[in-house]
Design a protein around this motif. Structure first.
Motif, PDB file in Angstrom:
ATOM      1  N   SER A  13      -2.090  74.804  75.361  1.00 19.44           N
ATOM      2  CA  SER A  13      -1.262  75.976  75.628  1.00 19.44           C
ATOM      3  C   SER A  13       0.078  75.557  76.231  1.00 19.44           C
ATOM      4  O   SER A  13       0.238  75.463  77.443  1.00 19.44           O
ATOM      5  CB  SER A  13      -1.991  76.925  76.583  1.00 19.44           C
ATOM      6  OG  SER A  13      -1.230  78.093  76.792  1.00 19.44           O
ATOM      7  N   TYR A  14       1.047  75.295  75.358  1.00 16.70           N
ATOM      8  CA  TYR A  14       2.346  74.835  75.828  1.00 16.70           C
ATOM      9  C   TYR A  14       3.459  75.374  74.942  1.00 16.70           C
ATOM     10  O   TYR A  14       3.234  75.835  73.823  1.00 16.70           O
ATOM     11  CB  TYR A  14       2.409  73.305  75.861  1.00 16.70           C
ATOM     12  CG  TYR A  14       2.209  72.631  74.523  1.00 16.70           C
ATOM     13  CD1 TYR A  14       3.262  72.497  73.613  1.00 16.70           C
ATOM     14  CD2 TYR A  14       0.960  72.134  74.154  1.00 16.70           C
ATOM     15  CE1 TYR A  14       3.075  71.896  72.383  1.00 16.70           C
ATOM     16  CE2 TYR A  14       0.759  71.529  72.925  1.00 16.70           C
ATOM     17  CZ  TYR A  14       1.821  71.409  72.036  1.00 16.70           C
ATOM     18  OH  TYR A  14       1.626  70.818  70.810  1.00 16.70           O
ATOM     19  N   THR A  15       4.669  75.278  75.454  1.00 20.74           N
ATOM     20  CA  THR A  15       5.869  75.529  74.677  1.00 20.74           C
ATOM     21  C   THR A  15       6.563  74.187  74.463  1.00 20.74           C
ATOM     22  O   THR A  15       6.701  73.415  75.413  1.00 20.74           O
ATOM     23  CB  THR A  15       6.827  76.469  75.424  1.00 20.74           C
ATOM     24  OG1 THR A  15       6.159  77.683  75.728  1.00 20.74           O
ATOM     25  CG2 THR A  15       8.063  76.763  74.594  1.00 20.74           C
ATOM     26  N   GLU A  16       6.978  73.887  73.240  1.00 19.32           N
ATOM     27  CA  GLU A  16       7.719  72.651  73.003  1.00 19.32           C
ATOM     28  C   GLU A  16       9.207  72.939  73.154  1.00 19.32           C
ATOM     29  O   GLU A  16       9.756  73.814  72.480  1.00 19.32           O
ATOM     30  CB  GLU A  16       7.424  72.069  71.628  1.00 19.32           C
ATOM     31  CG  GLU A  16       8.093  70.717  71.398  1.00 19.32           C
ATOM     32  CD  GLU A  16       7.575  69.985  70.179  1.00 19.32           C
ATOM     33  OE1 GLU A  16       8.335  69.893  69.189  1.00 19.32           O
ATOM     34  OE2 GLU A  16       6.411  69.526  70.206  1.00 19.32           O
ATOM     35  N   LEU A  17       9.851  72.220  74.046  1.00 22.96           N
ATOM     36  CA  LEU A  17      11.260  72.415  74.345  1.00 22.96           C
ATOM     37  C   LEU A  17      12.036  71.131  74.101  1.00 22.96           C
ATOM     38  O   LEU A  17      11.480  70.033  74.176  1.00 22.96           O
ATOM     39  CB  LEU A  17      11.441  72.835  75.804  1.00 22.96           C
ATOM     40  CG  LEU A  17      10.736  74.122  76.249  1.00 22.96           C
ATOM     41  CD1 LEU A  17      10.899  74.313  77.753  1.00 22.96           C
ATOM     42  CD2 LEU A  17      11.282  75.326  75.493  1.00 22.96           C
ATOM     43  N   THR A  18      13.311  71.289  73.841  1.00 22.33           N
ATOM     44  CA  THR A  18      14.203  70.138  73.682  1.00 22.33           C
ATOM     45  C   THR A  18      15.377  70.310  74.640  1.00 22.33           C
ATOM     46  O   THR A  18      15.969  71.389  74.729  1.00 22.33           O
ATOM     47  CB  THR A  18      14.726  70.032  72.243  1.00 22.33           C
ATOM     48  OG1 THR A  18      13.621  69.865  71.348  1.00 22.33           O
ATOM     49  CG2 THR A  18      15.673  68.836  72.104  1.00 22.33           C
ATOM     50  N   THR A  19      15.689  69.259  75.365  1.00 19.06           N
ATOM     51  CA  THR A  19      16.795  69.315  76.315  1.00 19.06           C
ATOM     52  C   THR A  19      17.562  68.003  76.275  1.00 19.06           C
ATOM     53  O   THR A  19      17.014  66.964  75.887  1.00 19.06           O
ATOM     54  CB  THR A  19      16.285  69.592  77.745  1.00 19.06           C
ATOM     55  OG1 THR A  19      17.386  69.791  78.618  1.00 19.06           O
ATOM     56  CG2 THR A  19      15.429  68.460  78.259  1.00 19.06           C
ATOM     57  N   SER A  20      18.832  68.047  76.664  1.00 21.33           N
ATOM     58  CA  SER A  20      19.634  66.843  76.795  1.00 21.33           C
ATOM     59  C   SER A  20      19.817  66.549  78.280  1.00 21.33           C
ATOM     60  O   SER A  20      20.295  67.404  79.030  1.00 21.33           O
ATOM     61  CB  SER A  20      20.999  67.022  76.125  1.00 21.33           C
ATOM     62  OG  SER A  20      21.796  65.871  76.306  1.00 21.33           O
ATOM     63  N   ILE A  21      19.413  65.369  78.703  1.00 27.78           N
ATOM     64  CA  ILE A  21      19.490  64.978  80.107  1.00 27.78           C
ATOM     65  C   ILE A  21      20.380  63.751  80.226  1.00 27.78           C
ATOM     66  O   ILE A  21      20.135  62.725  79.579  1.00 27.78           O
ATOM     67  CB  ILE A  21      18.093  64.685  80.674  1.00 27.78           C
ATOM     68  CG1 ILE A  21      17.215  65.940  80.599  1.00 27.78           C
ATOM     69  CG2 ILE A  21      18.195  64.172  82.116  1.00 27.78           C
ATOM     70  CD1 ILE A  21      15.764  65.705  80.964  1.00 27.78           C
ATOM     71  N   THR A  22      21.416  63.868  81.031  1.00 28.48           N
ATOM     72  CA  THR A  22      22.328  62.747  81.259  1.00 28.48           C
ATOM     73  C   THR A  22      21.869  61.991  82.497  1.00 28.48           C
ATOM     74  O   THR A  22      21.798  62.561  83.587  1.00 28.48           O
ATOM     75  CB  THR A  22      23.773  63.232  81.440  1.00 28.48           C
ATOM     76  OG1 THR A  22      24.174  63.955  80.272  1.00 28.48           O
ATOM     77  CG2 THR A  22      24.713  62.056  81.660  1.00 28.48           C
ATOM     78  N   ASP A  23      21.554  60.710  82.330  1.00 29.83           N
ATOM     79  CA  ASP A  23      21.045  59.931  83.455  1.00 29.83           C
ATOM     80  C   ASP A  23      22.176  59.483  84.370  1.00 29.83           C
ATOM     81  O   ASP A  23      23.355  59.820  84.151  1.00 29.83           O
ATOM     82  CB  ASP A  23      20.192  58.746  82.970  1.00 29.83           C
ATOM     83  CG  ASP A  23      20.995  57.690  82.209  1.00 29.83           C
ATOM     84  OD1 ASP A  23      22.227  57.597  82.408  1.00 29.83           O
ATOM     85  OD2 ASP A  23      20.381  56.949  81.421  1.00 29.83           O
ATOM     86  N   THR A  24      21.856  58.716  85.395  1.00 29.41           N
ATOM     87  CA  THR A  24      22.847  58.350  86.401  1.00 29.41           C
ATOM     88  C   THR A  24      23.847  57.304  85.919  1.00 29.41           C
ATOM     89  O   THR A  24      24.826  57.024  86.608  1.00 29.41           O
ATOM     90  CB  THR A  24      22.148  57.840  87.667  1.00 29.41           C
ATOM     91  OG1 THR A  24      21.283  56.747  87.329  1.00 29.41           O
ATOM     92  CG2 THR A  24      21.323  58.946  88.309  1.00 29.41           C
ATOM     93  N   THR A  25      23.619  56.733  84.744  1.00 28.46           N
ATOM     94  CA  THR A  25      24.600  55.817  84.161  1.00 28.46           C
ATOM     95  C   THR A  25      25.578  56.549  83.255  1.00 28.46           C
ATOM     96  O   THR A  25      26.498  55.943  82.718  1.00 28.46           O
ATOM     97  CB  THR A  25      23.911  54.699  83.356  1.00 28.46           C
ATOM     98  OG1 THR A  25      23.350  55.257  82.154  1.00 28.46           O
ATOM     99  CG2 THR A  25      22.826  54.025  84.166  1.00 28.46           C
ATOM    100  N   GLY A  26      25.356  57.853  83.081  1.00 26.16           N
ATOM    101  CA  GLY A  26      26.204  58.641  82.204  1.00 26.16           C
ATOM    102  C   GLY A  26      25.719  58.702  80.778  1.00 26.16           C
ATOM    103  O   GLY A  26      26.394  59.251  79.905  1.00 26.16           O
TER     104      GLY A  26
END
Length: 506
Positions: A43-56
C-alpha cells in the motif's frame, strides 16, 4: 542548493485501517496480535522527486511513499500518532534495493509542540503543525533539501513520525500532549518499525534518530532511554507494538533538554549578557541560579582529558578549548586570506596564530551579545514559558517543575506536585546516562550546536557529549561558529556518518 519535486501521484489509502481515537484500553488486545499494527508493503504511492545534494548535484529519486494511520493500537489522537515511510526504489535511473539500508527516523518536533505528518503528500512535507501554530523546526538556512530528502537520495529508508505535543487540549479542557506524551509516542513509533521487520524495508537494527531543538532533546532521549522499563505502562496503555524501542544511533541538533537544571545552566552560561532590549536581568536571581549549577555539575561526575573532573571553575575553559576555539578555527581556516583578515580585524578578541584561533570565555560572551531569554529562562515565575506548559496536567495548562521557581512564588515550604520528579526523569536523557546508566542506549552520537545559540546553555550539549564519552560511546560533536538556533552546517556529513557507523554499503 535547490530542490524541485516531481508531480505527485494522488495518495492511496493508509497502510493500516483508520483507528478510532476514542478507543479505550479495555478494548485493546495484545499488541503483537493486533492486525492494525501490521505494515502493508503493497500500500504505497510511487513518487518522483529531484533532490539536490550538498555538492550541488541534482538526483532524480523514485520512491515508495507509505502512510500509516497510527503506529499504536489505541491512539489518543491518530492525527499525531501516525507516521510516513519513504523507500527509494530508483536513483538517477538505477534500481535501488533498500532492504538492508539504514533507517533515518526523523522527528519534526519543535517547542514541545504537536507534530503531525498525517496530511503529508511526500517526504519532508510534514511539519509540526498543531493548535497554536507551527511546531516544527525551520529548514536549515544553508540547505534547501531536508535531512530526510538527503538521506533518501543516499539510498536510505526514511521514517517520519508524528507525536503529540503540549498544546493539545480536548473538549473538556484536558491537556493530552504534555510530558511524557511526545517521547512515549516516538518510542511507540520505533516499536512499530521494529515489529514490522521484514515488512518495512530497511535494516531495523540500524535506526538513526534525528531532531532539532525540542526535537533534538527527544532524539537524545530516544537514544539514551532505549528499552527503559519506566515507559512501559504508558506504552501498554497506547497498545504499542511488542518490540524493542532501542535505536542504533542518535543525531541531535541544539537539544533543549535537562529542563530541571536548564535555568541554572542558562545563568551560569549567559548570566553576564544583556537582553536584546539592553536591560540587565535580575542579578540576584541570576547569581543564585548560577551558583546552584555548580552543585549539579559536581553530581554528574564528568571528566575530560586535560581537565580532570569538570566543575563550575573549569567548565568555561573546557568549553573554550574543546568546542569553541576548534569551531572558530574551522570557520576561519575555510575563509580566503582576505576574508579572514577582514573578520579578524572586526573581531580583535580572537588571536590567530599558527592556523588556530584563541580567545577567552569572557570575550566570547561579549562577542555573542544579547541573551535570548530573561530569568528564569525555562521555569518562568509566572509559568508563561513553553516548558511550564510541557509539564501541565489534566485541565491545568502549566506548572512549576523546579523548587526554585515554585518557592519563589509560593514560599519556602512549597512542594512540587508529586508526579513532577518522575516526569522529569522521563523527559531527561541524563537520567538514563547518570542516575541509571542504560546499557541499551545508542552507542553512536552526532551532536551539533551553534555558538550563538542562546535558546539554552551551551553546556547542555557539552555535558551530554562529555557524559557519553565517559561511558565509552562514539561521539561526533561540533559547534558551528557564529551560528544560531537550529543551524545545520554539515547535513551531507551527517548522511555520510550514518553510512559509516552503520557499516552500510549501497
Amino acid at each position: 542548493m535547490g530542490l524541485t519535486a516531481g508531480a505527485a501521484v494522488p495518495a492511496v489509502g493508509f497502510a493500516s485501517g483508520a483507528r478510532a481515537a476514542s478507543r479505550t484500553s479495555a478494548a485493546s488486545s495484545a499488541a503483537s496480535t493486533d492486525s492494525s499494527l501490521v505494515f502493508d508493503p503493497s500500500s504505497y504511492t510511487e513518487l518522483t522527486t529531484s533532490i539536490t545534494d550538498t555538492t550541488g548535484t541534482a538526483h532524480e529519486v523514485v520512491y515508495h511513499f507509505y502512510k500509516v494511520a497510527s503506529y499504536v493500537a489505541n491512539p489518543v489522537d491518530a492525527t499525531y500518532q501516525s507516521l510516513n515511510v519513504s523507500v527509494p526504489v530508483k536513483i538517477d535511473g538505477s534500481v535501488v534495493d533498500a532492504s538492508g539500508a539504514p533507517i533515518l527516523f526523523a522527528n519534526q518536533v519543535g517547542g514541545y509542540m504537536p507534530s503531525s505528518v498525517a496530511n503529508a503528500t511526500g517526504i519532508g512535507a510534514g511539519g509540526g503543525m498543531g493548535p497554536g501554530g507551527p511546531g516544527g523546526p525551520a529548514p536549515a538556512a544553508d540547505s534547501a533539501a531536508s535531512r530526510q530528502q538527503l538521506a533518501l537520495a543516499a539510498g536510505y529508508v526514511v521514517v517520519e513520525p508524528g507525536a503529540r505535543g503540549r498544546s493539545l487540549v480536548d473538549s473538556s479542557g484536558t491537556y493530552y500532549g504534555t510530558a511524557p506524551a511526545a517521547i512515549v509516542d516516538l518510542k511507540a513509533a520505533v516499536r512499530y518499525v521494529k515489529f514490522n521487520k521484514g515488512r518495512i524495508p530497511g535494516n531495523v537494527d540500524r535506526i538513526v534518530s534525528a531532531g532539532v531543538s525540542a526535537g533534538g532533546a527527544l532524539s537524545s532521549l530516544l537514544g539514551a532511554s532505549g528499552d527503559s522499563p519506566v515507559y512501559d505502562s504508558y506504552l501498554r496503555e497506547l497498545g504499542a507494538a511488542d518490540a524493542s524501542d532501542a535505536i542504533f544511533a542518535t543525531g541531535a541538533w541544539c537539544p533543549i533538554t535537562d529542563l530541571e537544571h536548564a535555568d541554572m545552566a542558562y545563568e551560569w552560561n549567559w548570566g553576564a549578557n544583556l537582553l536584546s532590549s539592553g536591560s540587565v536581568v535580575d542579578q540576584t536571581i541570576s547569581k543564585a541560579l548560577s551558583s546552584a549549577y555548580g552543585d549539579y555539575l559536581a553530581s554528574l561526575r564528568l571528566t575530560a582529558k586535560g581537565f580532570g573532573t569538570l566543575t563550575a571553575r573549569n567548565l568555561d575553559e573546557y568549553l573554550v578549548r574543546t568546542h569553541l576555539e576548534p569551531s572558530a578555527t574551522k570557520y576561519l581556516a575555510a575563509l580566503s586570506d582576505a576574508d579572514r583578515a577582514t573578520y579578524l580585524a572586526a573581531n580583535s578578541f580572537i588571536t590567530w596564530s599558527g592556523g588556530r584561533a584563541a580567545f577567552s570565555w569572557a570575550d566570547f560572551l561579549t562577542h555573542v551579545g544579547a541573551r535570548k531569554k530573561d530569568t528564569p529562562a525555562f521555569d518562568a515565575f509566572d509559568r508563561s514559558a513553553p516548558e511550564n506548559n510541557e509539564f501541565g496536567t489534566g485541565t491545568t495548562a502549566d506548572r512549576h517543575f523546579t523548587l526554585y521557581s515554585l518557592r519563589h512564588e509560593e514560599g519556602a515550604s512549597a512542594r512540587l506536585d508529586s508526579d513532577i520528579p518522575a516526569k522529569l526523569h522521563l523527559m531527561n536523557p541524563m537520567y538514563h546516562l547518570v542516575d541509571r546508566v542504560n546499557e541499551n542506549r545508542s552507542k553512536h552520537w552526532w551532536i551539533r550546536l551553534g555558538t550563538k545559540d542562546s535558546d539554552t546553555a551551551l553546556t547542555v550539549a557539552g555535558n551530554l557529549a562529555a557524559r557519553l564519552k565517559n561511558l565509552g560511546d562514539d561521539v561526533d560533536t561540533s559547534y558551528y561558529w557564529d551560528a544560531g538556533h537550529g543551524a545545520d552546517n554539515d547535513p551531507g556529513d551527517f548522511v555520510t556518518w550514518i553510512a559509516t557507523v552503520s557499516g552500510y554499503r549501497s
